[in-house]
Design a protein around this motif. Structure first.
Motif, mmCIF file in Angstrom:
data_model
loop_
_atom_site.group_PDB
_atom_site.id
_atom_site.type_symbol
_atom_site.label_atom_id
_atom_site.label_comp_id
_atom_site.label_asym_id
_atom_site.label_seq_id
_atom_site.Cartn_x
_atom_site.Cartn_y
_atom_site.Cartn_z
ATOM 1 N N ASP A 142 1.509 -8.094 8.661
ATOM 2 C CA ASP A 142 2.507 -8.984 8.089
ATOM 3 C C ASP A 142 2.064 -9.373 6.679
ATOM 4 N N ILE A 143 3.021 -9.473 5.774
ATOM 5 C CA ILE A 143 2.731 -9.833 4.383
ATOM 6 C C ILE A 143 3.058 -11.312 4.226
ATOM 7 N N ASN A 144 2.051 -12.152 4.150
ATOM 8 C CA ASN A 144 2.277 -13.597 4.227
ATOM 9 C C ASN A 144 2.682 -14.180 2.870
ATOM 10 N N ASN A 145 3.945 -13.962 2.515
ATOM 11 C CA ASN A 145 4.421 -14.467 1.223
ATOM 12 C C ASN A 145 5.127 -15.811 1.351
ATOM 13 N N ASN A 146 5.063 -16.439 2.522
ATOM 14 C CA ASN A 146 5.657 -17.759 2.733
ATOM 15 C C ASN A 146 4.561 -18.734 3.148
ATOM 16 N N PRO A 147 4.136 -19.642 2.252
ATOM 17 C CA PRO A 147 3.083 -20.603 2.601
ATOM 18 C C PRO A 147 3.425 -21.458 3.813
ATOM 19 N N VAL A 194 1.844 -6.842 -0.953
ATOM 20 C CA VAL A 194 2.075 -5.707 -0.058
ATOM 21 C C VAL A 194 1.023 -4.611 -0.234
ATOM 22 N N ASN A 195 0.606 -4.346 -1.462
ATOM 23 C CA ASN A 195 -0.379 -3.283 -1.696
ATOM 24 C C ASN A 195 -1.739 -3.616 -1.092
ATOM 25 N N THR A 196 -2.116 -4.888 -1.147
ATOM 26 C CA THR A 196 -3.376 -5.314 -0.535
ATOM 27 C C THR A 196 -3.303 -5.178 0.980
ATOM 28 N N VAL A 197 -2.164 -5.562 1.557
ATOM 29 C CA VAL A 197 -1.992 -5.436 3.008
ATOM 30 C C VAL A 197 -2.109 -3.964 3.422
ATOM 31 N N GLU A 231 8.798 -5.655 3.915
ATOM 32 C CA GLU A 231 8.196 -5.757 5.258
ATOM 33 C C GLU A 231 7.832 -4.419 5.885
ATOM 34 N N LEU A 232 8.681 -3.420 5.696
ATOM 35 C CA LEU A 232 8.469 -2.147 6.395
ATOM 36 C C LEU A 232 7.420 -1.242 5.734
ATOM 37 N N ILE A 233 7.017 -1.569 4.514
ATOM 38 C CA ILE A 233 6.109 -0.680 3.780
ATOM 39 C C ILE A 233 4.799 -0.409 4.536
ATOM 40 N N PRO A 234 4.103 -1.442 5.063
ATOM 41 C CA PRO A 234 2.866 -1.130 5.787
ATOM 42 C C PRO A 234 3.087 -0.211 6.992
ATOM 43 N N PHE A 235 4.217 -0.379 7.677
ATOM 44 C CA PHE A 235 4.488 0.462 8.845
ATOM 45 C C PHE A 235 4.770 1.910 8.435
ATOM 46 N N LYS A 236 5.323 2.090 7.243
ATOM 47 C CA LYS A 236 5.613 3.446 6.775
ATOM 48 C C LYS A 236 4.379 4.115 6.161
#
Length: 394
Positions: free
Chosen positions: A15-20, A34-37, A88-93
């Protein structure tokens, strides 16, 4: 894990935690970027699978943006499919893993009915299998979470998830419910040809996954708890502590008048760290000969005056746990920062360091024993803080 016979790790969290204000992911995420994730998630997955452990990407399709914890209720991810593809879907792809874990999240743009993704054919079959062409195993997030049980009896939810395309169904923490659900499912499958076909599909995927790990080497049990691993854990913790603000040059600590600490609390079962008064807060109070005070995680704003009075004109250290999510803790940090030189020690999510008025702040990203030891070393000047903030302050 191999040493104790575990061959499947339901991790990493991608998950990309972009919401504090996300209450359920936070430090479980690698970053708000996203790139770090992708980078960390890929290395985590590769390390597991090269050593005979199945990895599992979670929580599909991504819960970093939401503001509701699926352990408590069903989050809504109100974004378009195009936005999902770009974020959101980038890490899964981009990360190859043998299994994914869908979670109890509703996506209005992709679903006609307001039900969790874990029960939705539109998500599990149309999106995962047909659009994303994913061939691996789908394992459900715990079907006894509030995101499910607030809306469906567990038997119905389990049947819906299975029929929609889930390969492995998880019912955690309650043996009686597990047995009842299994018996119910067996009866339904026996009398429904479509479900029998689904069972065959799921079993074939599971068997294919198992074949890939059976050749992994055996590991000696003596490796568990070895000095080498304990030292490595401590080294990683030492490298993680992040000094974000030190306007008053409070670190390393010398003179401290007051130590205020949150009493740690396990809000949901996924948290594996200990409840109670953190060791680090007591040690810092002893080290600096400071007065010591505790406050509740959910302290009310009208209960903070007694602490503020003690902090006026003094040097104060406040240990917080997700203060940015709790009005009383947040108000305590704000008000004490106004009346004295104050250091915020964020024991969980680093967003506490950016509460209004905070001018001295350090983050540990958790309070495992190793992280608390590392904090003590940084706060007392034995080592320097080397960590880098993995999220963007918003």
């Amino acid at each position: 894990m191999r040493a104790v016979g575990i061959d499947w790790d339901l991790a990493p969290v991608v998950d990309i935690n972009n919401n504090p204000n996300n209450p359920g992911i936070g430090v479980r995420s690698f970053s708000s970027d996203v790139n770090t994730v992708v980078e960390f998630g890929r290395k985590f997955t590769k390390g597991l699978q090269e050593n005979g452990i199945i990895a599992c990407l979670k929580h599909f399709p991504g819960k970093g943006r939401v503001s509701v914890d699926a352990h408590i209720d069903m989050p809504v991810l109100d974004v378009s499919y195009d936005e999902l593809k770009k974020f959101e879907l980038i890490p899964f792809k981009k990360i190859e893993a043998l299994s994914w874990m869908p979670s109890h999240i509703y996506i209005p743009a992709l679903q006609h009915t307001k039900i969790p993704a874990t029960l939705s054919e539109e998500i599990l079959t149309e999106l995962v299998r047909k659009k994303l062409h994913y061939k691996g195993v789908l394992i459900a997030d715990d079907l006894l979470m509030g995101g499910i049980t607030n809306y469906f009896p567990v038997e119905e939810a389990t049947l819906k998830a299975f029929a929609a395309g889930m390969d492995i169904l998880t019912v955690c923490h309650n043996d009686d419910i597990q047995i009842a659900v299994k018996n119910y499912l067996v009866k339904q499958i026996e009398k429904e040809p479509k479900l029998q076909k689904r069972l065959e599909e799921s079993l074939s995927k599971i068997e294919a996954m198992k074949k890939l790990i059976n050749k992994a080497p055996k590991i000696e049990i003596k490796l568990v708890g070895s000095d080498e691993h304990i030292n490595e854990m401590q080294h990683i913790s030492d490298e993680a502590i992040t000094l974000l603000k030190n306007k008053d040059n409070l670190i390393p600590l010398q003179h401290v008048d007051n130590v205020f600490t949150v009493v740690l609390s396990r809000l949901v079962q996924v948290e594996d760290e200990k409840e109670g008064i953190p060791w680090i807060s007591q040690e810092i109070a002893k080290y600096t000969n400071a007065e010591f005070y505790t406050f509740d995680l959910k302290i009310k704003p009208d209960q903070i005056n007694k602490y503020i009075k003690k902090a006026v004109g003094k040097v104060n250290v406040i240990f917080t746990e997700n203060a940015h999510l709790f009005p009383g803790q947040r108000a305590l940090a704000e008000e004490i920062s106004k009346v004295g030189k104050t250091l915020i020690v964020a024991l969980r999510n680093p967003y506490d360091c950016f509460i209004e008025g905070v001018e001295n702040a350090i983050a540990s990203y958790g309070y495992t024993p190793e992280l608390q030891k590392s904090l003590f070393k940084v706060l007392t000047g034995k080592i320097k803080a080397k960590g880098k903030l993995p999220v963007v302050n918003r």
